[in-house]
Design an enzyme around this catalytic site. Structure first.
Site, PDB file in Angstrom:
ATOM      1  N   ASP A 106      65.150 -13.333 -97.279  1.00 14.10           N
ATOM      2  CA  ASP A 106      65.614 -14.412 -96.410  1.00 14.10           C
ATOM      3  C   ASP A 106      66.502 -15.330 -97.255  1.00 14.10           C
ATOM      4  O   ASP A 106      66.484 -15.255 -98.497  1.00 14.10           O
ATOM      5  CB  ASP A 106      64.387 -15.170 -95.876  1.00 14.10           C
ATOM      6  N   ILE A 107      67.249 -16.203 -96.623  1.00 13.26           N
ATOM      7  CA  ILE A 107      68.135 -17.110 -97.378  1.00 13.26           C
ATOM      8  C   ILE A 107      67.520 -18.493 -97.542  1.00 13.26           C
ATOM      9  O   ILE A 107      67.129 -18.883 -98.643  1.00 13.26           O
ATOM     10  CB  ILE A 107      69.521 -17.215 -96.705  1.00 13.26           C
ATOM     11  N   ASP A 108      67.444 -19.254 -96.461  1.00 14.95           N
ATOM     12  CA  ASP A 108      67.042 -20.659 -96.537  1.00 14.95           C
ATOM     13  C   ASP A 108      65.561 -20.801 -96.866  1.00 14.95           C
ATOM     14  O   ASP A 108      64.699 -20.331 -96.119  1.00 14.95           O
ATOM     15  CB  ASP A 108      67.369 -21.368 -95.222  1.00 14.95           C
ATOM     16  N   GLY A 162      68.445 -15.492 -90.342  1.00 11.63           N
ATOM     17  CA  GLY A 162      68.810 -15.933 -89.009  1.00 11.63           C
ATOM     18  C   GLY A 162      70.244 -16.410 -88.949  1.00 11.63           C
ATOM     19  O   GLY A 162      70.793 -16.638 -87.870  1.00 11.63           O
ATOM     20  N   LYS A 167      63.882  -9.767 -87.198  1.00 12.97           N
ATOM     21  CA  LYS A 167      64.345  -9.254 -88.484  1.00 12.97           C
ATOM     22  C   LYS A 167      63.720  -7.899 -88.777  1.00 12.97           C
ATOM     23  O   LYS A 167      64.355  -7.010 -89.356  1.00 12.97           O
ATOM     24  CB  LYS A 167      63.982 -10.234 -89.605  1.00 12.97           C
ATOM     25  N   ASP A 211      59.992 -17.120 -95.725  1.00  9.95           N
ATOM     26  CA  ASP A 211      59.237 -18.379 -95.729  1.00  9.95           C
ATOM     27  C   ASP A 211      59.063 -19.016 -94.360  1.00  9.95           C
ATOM     28  O   ASP A 211      58.248 -19.923 -94.199  1.00  9.95           O
ATOM     29  CB  ASP A 211      59.934 -19.399 -96.638  1.00  9.95           C
ATOM     30  N   ASN A 215      60.709 -17.344 -88.397  1.00 10.33           N
ATOM     31  CA  ASN A 215      61.473 -16.147 -88.023  1.00 10.33           C
ATOM     32  C   ASN A 215      61.268 -14.995 -89.007  1.00 10.33           C
ATOM     33  O   ASN A 215      61.859 -13.928 -88.854  1.00 10.33           O
ATOM     34  CB  ASN A 215      62.966 -16.465 -87.872  1.00 10.33           C
TER      35      ASN A 215
END
Length: 259
Positions: free
Chosen positions: A9-11, A44, A185, A208, A211
């Site tokens: 994931d990114i954020d 997302g 995802k 984290d 989503n």
């Protein structure tokens, strides 16, 4: 060593709360790739929202829009757009409730209002260059892979009850991702895994947020960040340190991917 594929994931996972990539995370990604592993992103965000990060980390495989737009080795392998008629009805409902909406395809995002405090407040937290401009008819002219509905948490239930074509996943106190029902995802990751021919035991995922729950639940080798939402931690097999405390590097060592 058998080649693995690791989805991040990114954020709150790759990027810290200041939207910065920790030095240890950059080093960890480099080491994974050096050892021949496949590194991918599952987010997302829209593709245009993390193009710079992909270039920096030399990543060419990603699951974007929570699974609705999937790219493997720079090739689009799966898309799952929102139903246009249902999106039209959602827009009508949102307008009647004075809730703005943004429409997003693989290239851009447009909003059905020229300005709203909720849009400014939520989008600014992403610290990205892109900001939705005004075009209320954008979704009618192209495929929309995700929308953003801007409303308070206690206003969300009426949409969930009325619009069964969609899933609503909150990512900000005043903003909700709108995706096709059942579109997650985890589904997007499955498309990549099939395309690249990985066995399930060689698939890993770090996340984290809310989503990320399906992804963390369905992938046996799943890792929640120390800063994760409580439900994400419950869904994961492992829990590492927070992102700003070398969480990625620590987690990769925890699961045996790095020494």
């Amino acid at each position: 060593m058998t080649k693995k594929i690791i989805f991040f994931d990114i954020d709150g996972t790759l990027l810290d709360h200041h939207k910065q990539l920790p030095k240890s995370t950059r080093e960890a990604i480099h080491l994974l790739k050096k050892e021949g592993n496949e590194v991918a992103i599952a987010t997302g965000r829209a593709p245009f929202m993390f193009e710079t990060l992909r270039k920096e980390l030399q990543i060419d495989t990603f699951v974007s829009y929570n699974g609705q737009y999937v790219v493997s080795k720079n090739k689009v392998i799966y898309t799952n757009p929102l139903d246009k008629e249902a999106l039209h009805l959602l827009t009508e409902e949102a307008v009647s409730n004075h809730h703005p909406i943004a429409y997003m395809d693989h290239e851009d995002m447009k909003a059905n209002v020229s300005h709203h405090d909720y849009i400014t407040e939520s989008i600014n937290t992403l610290k990205i260059e892109h900001f939705p401009t005004y075009d209320p008819h954008y979704f009618k002219e192209r495929e929309t892979y995700q929308s953003l509905l801007f409303c308070q948490e206690d206003e969300e239930a009426l949409y969930k009850e009325k619009f069964k074509h969609f899933d609503f996943v909150r990512w900000h106190p005043v903003s909700v991702d709108v995706v096709p029902a059942g579109g997650t995802k985890a589904n997007g990751i499955a498309k990549v895994v099939e395309n690249l021919g990985f066995e399930q035991e060689h698939v890993f995922a770090f996340g984290d947020g809310l989503n990320d729950i399906e992804m963390l639940t369905n992938i046996p080798n799943s890792v929640a960040m120390g800063n994760s939402h409580t439900l994400a931690k419950k869904a994961a097999r492992y829990i590492t340190r927070p992102v700003d405390r070398d969480g990625i590097m620590h987690g990769l060592k925890m699961v045996g991917l790095l020494a």
